[in-house]
Design a protein around this motif. Structure first.
Motif, PDB file in Angstrom:
ATOM      1  N   HIS A  12       0.868  -1.218   0.081  1.00 23.88           N
ATOM      2  CA  HIS A  12       0.090   0.077   0.103  1.00 23.88           C
ATOM      3  C   HIS A  12       0.805   1.296  -0.109  1.00 23.88           C
ATOM      4  N   ARG A  13       0.538   2.502  -0.544  1.00 18.76           N
ATOM      5  CA  ARG A  13       1.115   3.725  -0.481  1.00 18.76           C
ATOM      6  C   ARG A  13       0.024   4.678  -0.013  1.00 18.76           C
ATOM      7  N   ARG A  14       0.921   5.481   0.872  1.00 17.86           N
ATOM      8  CA  ARG A  14      -0.305   6.490   1.483  1.00 17.86           C
ATOM      9  C   ARG A  14       0.624   7.781   1.734  1.00 17.86           C
ATOM     10  N   TYR A  15      -0.309   8.869   1.462  1.00 18.48           N
ATOM     11  CA  TYR A  15       0.463  10.373   1.750  1.00 18.48           C
ATOM     12  C   TYR A  15       0.076  10.508   3.078  1.00 18.48           C
ATOM     13  N   VAL A  16       0.989  11.057   4.030  1.00 16.42           N
ATOM     14  CA  VAL A  16       0.943  11.062   5.139  1.00 16.42           C
ATOM     15  C   VAL A  16       0.582  12.689   5.500  1.00 16.42           C
ATOM     16  N   PRO A  17      -0.419  12.967   6.151  1.00 16.17           N
ATOM     17  CA  PRO A  17      -1.147  14.214   6.075  1.00 16.17           C
ATOM     18  C   PRO A  17      -0.534  15.032   7.272  1.00 16.17           C
ATOM     19  N   TYR A  18      -0.282  16.402   7.003  1.00 17.11           N
ATOM     20  CA  TYR A  18       0.385  17.318   8.231  1.00 17.11           C
ATOM     21  C   TYR A  18      -0.744  17.215   9.410  1.00 17.11           C
ATOM     22  N   SER A  19      -1.740  17.000   9.346  1.00 18.60           N
ATOM     23  CA  SER A  19      -2.542  16.799  10.474  1.00 18.60           C
ATOM     24  C   SER A  19      -2.161  15.352  11.588  1.00 18.60           C
ATOM     25  N   HIS A  20      -1.378  14.586  11.182  1.00 21.49           N
ATOM     26  CA  HIS A  20      -0.899  13.636  11.519  1.00 21.49           C
ATOM     27  C   HIS A  20       0.418  13.710  12.304  1.00 21.49           C
ATOM     28  N   ALA A  21       1.129  15.123  12.199  1.00 21.34           N
ATOM     29  CA  ALA A  21       2.256  15.426  12.779  1.00 21.34           C
ATOM     30  C   ALA A  21       2.407  16.132  14.408  1.00 21.34           C
ATOM     31  N   HIS A  22       2.886  15.471  15.058  1.00 22.66           N
ATOM     32  CA  HIS A  22       3.013  15.361  16.469  1.00 22.66           C
ATOM     33  C   HIS A  22       3.895  15.986  17.226  1.00 22.66           C
ATOM     34  N   TYR A  23       5.164  16.230  16.500  1.00 19.84           N
ATOM     35  CA  TYR A  23       6.444  16.539  17.109  1.00 19.84           C
ATOM     36  C   TYR A  23       7.225  17.484  16.119  1.00 19.84           C
ATOM     37  N   ALA A  24       7.998  18.342  16.907  1.00 17.95           N
ATOM     38  CA  ALA A  24       8.957  19.261  16.213  1.00 17.95           C
ATOM     39  C   ALA A  24       9.232  18.415  14.893  1.00 17.95           C
ATOM     40  N   GLY A  25       9.688  19.341  13.914  1.00 19.27           N
ATOM     41  CA  GLY A  25       9.945  18.873  12.605  1.00 19.27           C
ATOM     42  C   GLY A  25       8.984  17.876  11.787  1.00 19.27           C
ATOM     43  N   ASN A  26       7.703  18.286  12.324  1.00 18.41           N
ATOM     44  CA  ASN A  26       6.583  17.524  11.661  1.00 18.41           C
ATOM     45  C   ASN A  26       6.785  15.944  11.550  1.00 18.41           C
ATOM     46  N   LEU A  27       7.311  15.542  12.674  1.00 16.20           N
ATOM     47  CA  LEU A  27       7.746  14.002  12.929  1.00 16.20           C
ATOM     48  C   LEU A  27       6.089  13.503  13.151  1.00 16.20           C
ATOM     49  N   VAL A  28       5.939  12.271  12.643  1.00 19.71           N
ATOM     50  CA  VAL A  28       4.763  11.370  12.898  1.00 19.71           C
ATOM     51  C   VAL A  28       5.131  10.294  13.867  1.00 19.71           C
ATOM     52  N   ASP A  29       4.290   9.984  14.865  1.00 21.43           N
ATOM     53  CA  ASP A  29       4.694   8.919  15.834  1.00 21.43           C
ATOM     54  C   ASP A  29       4.640   7.523  15.143  1.00 21.43           C
ATOM     55  N   GLY A  30       5.413   6.782  15.838  1.00 20.42           N
ATOM     56  CA  GLY A  30       5.588   5.410  15.273  1.00 20.42           C
ATOM     57  C   GLY A  30       4.189   4.586  15.070  1.00 20.42           C
ATOM     58  N   ALA A  31       3.204   4.947  15.808  1.00 25.29           N
ATOM     59  CA  ALA A  31       1.862   4.137  15.814  1.00 25.29           C
ATOM     60  C   ALA A  31       1.278   4.415  14.534  1.00 25.29           C
ATOM     61  N   TYR A  32       1.645   5.509  13.743  1.00 27.04           N
ATOM     62  CA  TYR A  32       0.970   5.617  12.526  1.00 27.04           C
ATOM     63  C   TYR A  32       1.534   4.740  11.206  1.00 27.04           C
ATOM     64  N   ALA A  33       2.610   4.120  11.565  1.00 25.59           N
ATOM     65  CA  ALA A  33       3.256   2.997  10.815  1.00 25.59           C
ATOM     66  C   ALA A  33       2.517   1.592  10.988  1.00 25.59           C
ATOM     67  N   LEU A  34       2.411   1.580  12.506  1.00 29.09           N
ATOM     68  CA  LEU A  34       1.847   0.294  12.879  1.00 29.09           C
ATOM     69  C   LEU A  34       0.450   0.156  12.269  1.00 29.09           C
ATOM     70  N   GLY A  35      -0.295   1.417  12.427  1.00 25.76           N
ATOM     71  CA  GLY A  35      -1.743   1.436  11.910  1.00 25.76           C
ATOM     72  C   GLY A  35      -1.945   0.538  10.420  1.00 25.76           C
ATOM     73  N   LEU A  36      -0.988   1.638   9.573  1.00 25.96           N
ATOM     74  CA  LEU A  36      -0.619   1.023   8.109  1.00 25.96           C
ATOM     75  C   LEU A  36      -0.358  -0.366   8.080  1.00 25.96           C
ATOM     76  N   PHE A  37       0.315  -0.862   9.023  1.00 23.05           N
ATOM     77  CA  PHE A  37       0.615  -2.439   8.874  1.00 23.05           C
ATOM     78  C   PHE A  37      -0.651  -3.249   9.264  1.00 23.05           C
ATOM     79  N   GLY A  38      -1.494  -2.768  10.047  1.00 20.73           N
ATOM     80  CA  GLY A  38      -2.632  -3.336  10.307  1.00 20.73           C
ATOM     81  C   GLY A  38      -3.797  -3.478   9.083  1.00 20.73           C
ATOM     82  N   ASP A  39      -3.493  -2.124   7.927  1.00 24.44           N
ATOM     83  CA  ASP A  39      -4.206  -2.094   6.888  1.00 24.44           C
ATOM     84  C   ASP A  39      -3.668  -3.139   6.103  1.00 24.44           C
TER      85      ASP A  39
END
Length: 131
Positions: A12-39
């Protein structure tokens, strides 16, 4: 005799929206990838067993590089073991495109070679074949 489900790969490919940024430098938490693994695991189960299955566990998760808002990620699942009702699946999340806001609001580039951001091994379970 080898099981034809071994080696099945789903991507699967997915664009990571800015609404998912949680940390400085627009970093996304690791749980985002785990959710994609579930999909992607859900599609694996549908293809191998005709059922969405359930994610049972991870035996290994490695966070190897950053996922940032504005990235395009590619998530791949490969079946490595087939049991009676369980399937072991290897997962990889790669960053294939990355936003470059320092160059302009909508600037981005292809990441070549892709950056491996997260790897994991997980187990999914499916209903008995005779149901």
């Amino acid at each position: 005799m080898s099981d034809s489900r071994l080696g099945l790969t789903v991507t699967h490919r997915r664009y990571v929206p800015y609404s998912h940024a949680h940390y400085a430098g627009n970093l996304v938490d690791g749980a985002y990838a785990l959710g994609l693994f579930g999909d992607v695991a859900t599609e694996v189960c549908i293809r191998t067993d005709g059922d969405e299955g359930l994610f049972a566990s991870y035996s290994d998760v490695q966070f190897r590089g950053p996922v940032r808002a504005g990235d395009v990620v590619e998530v791949t699942a490969t079946v490595t073991r087939v049991g009676t009702r369980s399937r072991t699946v290897d997962f990889v999340c790669r960053v294939v495109c990355r936003g470059r806001p320092e160059r302009g609001g909508s600037a981005a580039e292809v990441v070549d070679p892709p950056v491996v951001a997260v790897t994991a091994t997980g187990t999914v379970v499916v209903p008995p074949a005779d149901r």
